[in-house]
Enzyme design. Structure first.
Site, PDB file in Angstrom:
ATOM      1  N   ASP A   1       2.917  -9.146   9.376  1.00 16.03           N
ATOM      2  CA  ASP A   1       3.234  -7.748   9.120  1.00 16.03           C
ATOM      3  C   ASP A   1       4.637  -7.636   8.534  1.00 16.03           C
ATOM      4  O   ASP A   1       5.430  -8.589   8.565  1.00 16.03           O
ATOM      5  CB  ASP A   1       3.131  -6.922  10.412  1.00 16.03           C
ATOM      6  CG  ASP A   1       1.685  -6.603  10.752  1.00 16.03           C
ATOM      7  OD1 ASP A   1       0.802  -6.849   9.910  1.00 16.03           O
ATOM      8  OD2 ASP A   1       1.429  -6.111  11.874  1.00 16.03           O
ATOM      9  N   ASP A  12      -8.002  -6.315  13.572  1.00 13.86           N
ATOM     10  CA  ASP A  12      -7.689  -7.654  14.070  1.00 13.86           C
ATOM     11  C   ASP A  12      -8.597  -8.037  15.235  1.00 13.86           C
ATOM     12  O   ASP A  12      -9.126  -9.152  15.280  1.00 13.86           O
ATOM     13  CB  ASP A  12      -6.215  -7.732  14.471  1.00 13.86           C
ATOM     14  CG  ASP A  12      -5.769  -6.533  15.294  1.00 13.86           C
ATOM     15  OD1 ASP A  12      -6.627  -5.707  15.684  1.00 13.86           O
ATOM     16  OD2 ASP A  12      -4.551  -6.407  15.551  1.00 13.86           O
ATOM     17  N   ASP A  67       7.428  -6.366   9.381  1.00 10.20           N
ATOM     18  CA  ASP A  67       8.640  -6.545  10.174  1.00 10.20           C
ATOM     19  C   ASP A  67       8.718  -7.918  10.821  1.00 10.20           C
ATOM     20  O   ASP A  67       9.608  -8.152  11.643  1.00 10.20           O
ATOM     21  CB  ASP A  67       8.724  -5.461  11.258  1.00 10.20           C
ATOM     22  CG  ASP A  67       7.545  -5.508  12.205  1.00 10.20           C
ATOM     23  OD1 ASP A  67       6.409  -5.668  11.730  1.00 10.20           O
ATOM     24  OD2 ASP A  67       7.743  -5.373  13.435  1.00 10.20           O
ATOM     25  N   ASP A 108       0.824  -1.208   0.000  1.00 11.06           N
ATOM     26  CA  ASP A 108       0.000   0.000   0.000  1.00 11.06           C
ATOM     27  C   ASP A 108       0.861   1.261   0.000  1.00 11.06           C
ATOM     28  O   ASP A 108       0.384   2.334   0.373  1.00 11.06           O
ATOM     29  CB  ASP A 108      -0.917   0.022   1.230  1.00 11.06           C
ATOM     30  CG  ASP A 108      -2.369  -0.265   0.854  1.00 11.06           C
ATOM     31  OD1 ASP A 108      -2.607  -0.594  -0.321  1.00 11.06           O
ATOM     32  OD2 ASP A 108      -3.255  -0.158   1.720  1.00 11.06           O
TER      33      ASP A 108
END
Length: 701
Positions: A342, A436, A344, A283
């Site tokens: 995610d 979430d 990281d 994104d």
């Protein structure tokens, strides 16, 4: 040159050598002799071998004590240099004049939509309390020197209306009126509010204690989720075993520091290539970052990885919109499970083999969640304190709720969902900033069960700067209140047991998401300072000291190596209550900052083991392929260096105002000789001061 110590070691060398290292560069190492066989012999004469060894051991003990004293002296000198560097950092911070109210070029686009009036309203309320406390402190000091002495905790008036009326006694008349106003009008409501907060504090402490007891029981009984044996056997049987179709998603947004290591880690997952598809959901609005990520995906495609790159033109809904768009692809219907990481996060190669088997023959299991581990937990004080919090969250909260009630909040990453559970729950929704938790609540209301694996870890990063951590916590605490307002009618109407409704409404939302930040801020940052100026309202010492210390001790148990930081942890949690309380109010009443979404800044750190494994697995011709874009890499590096120059520490006005408020209240507590209250207010004020000057995390300027 190091001096020689052979004068005590004449004769034969016996015993086990012990090496003691010293930090002084003039002293390298000293060898001390351990007990020899002669030390255990019982001689008949006092001049036997045992007496000689005793004299030698006395000399060794003397030198050990000298070494300890030398190290202590070194610590004292380092403390002085630390204070000097701290003073220079404060001077630079004040001279720069940058505060949290200033605009930043690196800020997210959503910050421009934030209502500045709403943002400063909370700060103005704190400033009113601060100036009022300063005024009252001057008033109380003047009264103290005029003979109005105070006992702890009750006020003892030595005289009222004893002196004849005159200009000199006007102050006594004014102060006596102030005392009566305190007793009649201020103390009763303040004491009532204090009692309410104490009750909430005790309820939350009992909840924390029950969770810890549940964790101890799990440890004692060695309870943990175990997949069916045939599922494990199928995995070991090779390609023909239990290998369902798995979709892996990596949502990211302008995260050029970490995209390489996350993509590499996911592409190295040990799963048949025909049974896995990796979606890189980019994104990013930066064209250079888009190009770099696209090239990284192309390199792994050449290596045979089943990976695709997706970029949305219309970037609505933040992460939830990104995931929702990816799930609308036509090929998703061919997959049974979806794993989310995610940008990281770096899963180990056996991640899917340790999580997916829990779904086999458990058709009611909708989610398998792994715990997080952190590559930079020892980077600075801020990351150490975060590690304590998150270790308790995973080790205690998630594990206990997963074992006993099969429900917990999805952490947004390092988890595997059954796609049917996502579809039954309505899919990803963009209505809150905690997508979430939203999907987890809706899935639980549909009857799906969750499994938490405490022994499966996925490495990631902690925010290293206070600015990044503050924005992250704001999102994590405003989102649940948005979700609570939206989900409450659905929870009440859901066809689940009364106990599950009670657990979700009272424990999951109200107690842990609303009551905790409310009483933490109100009790310790507002009521406690006010009781110093209205001493007729009291807070017992066990509320101020003993119970908070006990709760901090319980919180730090899952991270035993962090015990030296128990006091900073207690003070820092109270300091963060300002941000959490502000976020909670914003989410509950839908204020301007409730929908603020800022991507947490990453530094791109990897563990040493991950770097070695990636170097071993990285094909050689990948490096040659990257040489064609060397100019672009240099341009990207220059841009990154310019961006680093723009980073700077800030001054946080709300934290500074509360620091001076608490320090003012601590000065007032000296007049009443309240020891525990004084020390708590003093150290808590210093904690707010350090955080307000941005001295706790990454230091840039």
């Amino acid at each position: 040159m190091a001096p020689s110590f052979d004068w005590w070691a004449k004769g034969s060398h016996k015993g086990t050598p012990v090496v003691v290292k010293m930090e002084n560069p003039n002293w390298s190492m000293v060898e001390l002799e351990g007990p020899s066989e002669d030390d255990f012999l019982i001689g008949n004469t006092p001049t036997g071998p045992r007496e000689k060894a005793r004299g030698k051991n006395a000399k060794q003990l003397t030198w050990v004590l000298l070494l300890k004293a030398h190290r202590a002296a070194g610590c004292l000198t380092s403390i002085a240099s630390t204070f000097v560097s701290l003073g220079s950092a404060i001077r630079r911070r004040v001279a720069s004049g940058r505060t949290d109210t200033d605009n930043d070029n690196e800020a997210d686009n959503t910050s421009s939509n934030e209502n500045r009036t709403v943002k400063t309203r909370f700060y103005n309320c704190i400033k009113v309390f601060l100036w009022l406390s300063v005024l009252l402190l001057g008033f109380e000091i003047a009264a103290y020197f005029k003979g109005w002495h105070f006992g702890a905790p009750k006020l003892q008036l030595q005289y009222i209306f004893t002196a004849p009326f005159g200009v000199r006694d006007f102050f006594d008349w004014l102060y006596s009126r102030w005392v009566l106003i305190r007793v009649e009008y201020l103390a009763p409501p303040l004491q009532f509010l204090a009692n309410v907060c104490i009750v909430l504090f005790l309820i939350q402490s009992i909840d924390r204690l029950v969770l810890c007891l549940g964790c101890f029981w799990i440890r004692f009984k060695r309870i943990k989720p175990i997949p069916k044996q045939d599922a494990v056997a199928d995995l070991e049987s090779g390609e023909n075993g239990f290998f369902p179709m798995v979709l892996v998603q990596i949502p990211m947004c302008n995260e050029k520091e970490v995209y390489q290591q996350s993509i590499a880690a996911v592409c190295n997952l040990d799963w048949p290539k025909s049974k896995i598809l990796i979606q890189v959901l980019d994104d990013s609005d930066d064209p250079t970052t888009q190009l770099l990520i696209k090239e990284e995906v192309h390199k792994w495609q050449q290596e045979g990885a089943h990976i695709v790159y997706r970029h949305r033109v219309i970037r609505d809904g933040y992460k939830a919109g990104n995931l929702k768009s990816a799930m609308n692809c036509s090929y998703v219907k061919d997959y049974e499970f979806v794993a989310i990481f995610d940008a990281d996060f770096q899963p180990t190669p056996d991640f899917l083999k340790r999580t997916v088997p829990h779904f086999k023959d458990n058709e009611d299991v909708g989610l398998v969640q792994a715990r997080w581990s952190f590559v930079n937990k020892d980077e600075n004080l801020l990351t150490r304190l975060q590690n304590i919090n998150l270790a308790f969250h995973f080790e205690v909260e998630q594990q206990v709720n997963g074992i006993f009630i099969n429900f917990f909040g999805f952490n947004g990453t390092a988890g595997v969902w059954r796609i049917k559970a996502l579809e039954d729950s309505g899919g990803w929704l963009e209505r809150t900033t905690v997508e979430d938790m939203d999907i987890a609540v809706r899935a639980h209301l549909q009857g799906w069960k969750f499994v938490f694996l405490n022994d499966v870890e996925c490495q990631c990063e902690l925010p290293e700067s206070y600015e990044a951590y503050r924005k992250q916590q704001h999102r994590w605490h405003s989102g649940p209140m948005q979700l609570f307002r939206l989900c409450l009618p659905d929870i009440i109407r859901a066809k689940i047991s009364v106990w599950k409704k009670f657990n979700m409404i009272f424990l999951f939302f109200l107690l842990r998401k609303l009551i905790l930040p409310f009483y933490s801020f109100t009790l310790f940052c507002i009521i406690l300072p006010m009781t110093m100026f209205v001493p007729e309202a009291e807070l017992p010492a066990w509320v101020v000291c003993y119970i908070p210390a006990t709760m901090s001790f319980l919180n730090i148990l899952p991270a035993p190596k962090s015990f030296p930081f128990i006091v900073p942890y207690l003070l820092f949690e109270n300091t963060m209550s300002v941000t959490k309380f502000n976020a909670m109010i914003s989410g509950l009443f839908q204020l301007g900052s409730a929908y603020e979404w800022v991507v947490t800044k990453k530094s791109g750190r990897s563990s040493e083991g991950d770097l070695v494994s990636l170097v071993e697995k990285e094909p050689k011709h990948q490096r040659a392929g990257s040489e064609t874009n060397l100019d672009e890499m240099k341009a990207e590096l220059q841009q990154e260096q310019k961006a680093r120059k723009k980073k700077h520490n800030r001054i946080y006005t709300k934290e500074l105002a509360l620091a001076f408020l608490l320090l003012t209240a601590s000065a007032r507590s000296l007049l009443s000789a309240q020891g525990i209250h004084f020390y708590f207010l003093l150290f808590q004020g210093i904690s707010f001061l350090l955080v307000g000057l941005d001295l706790i995390g990454e230091q840039v300027l």
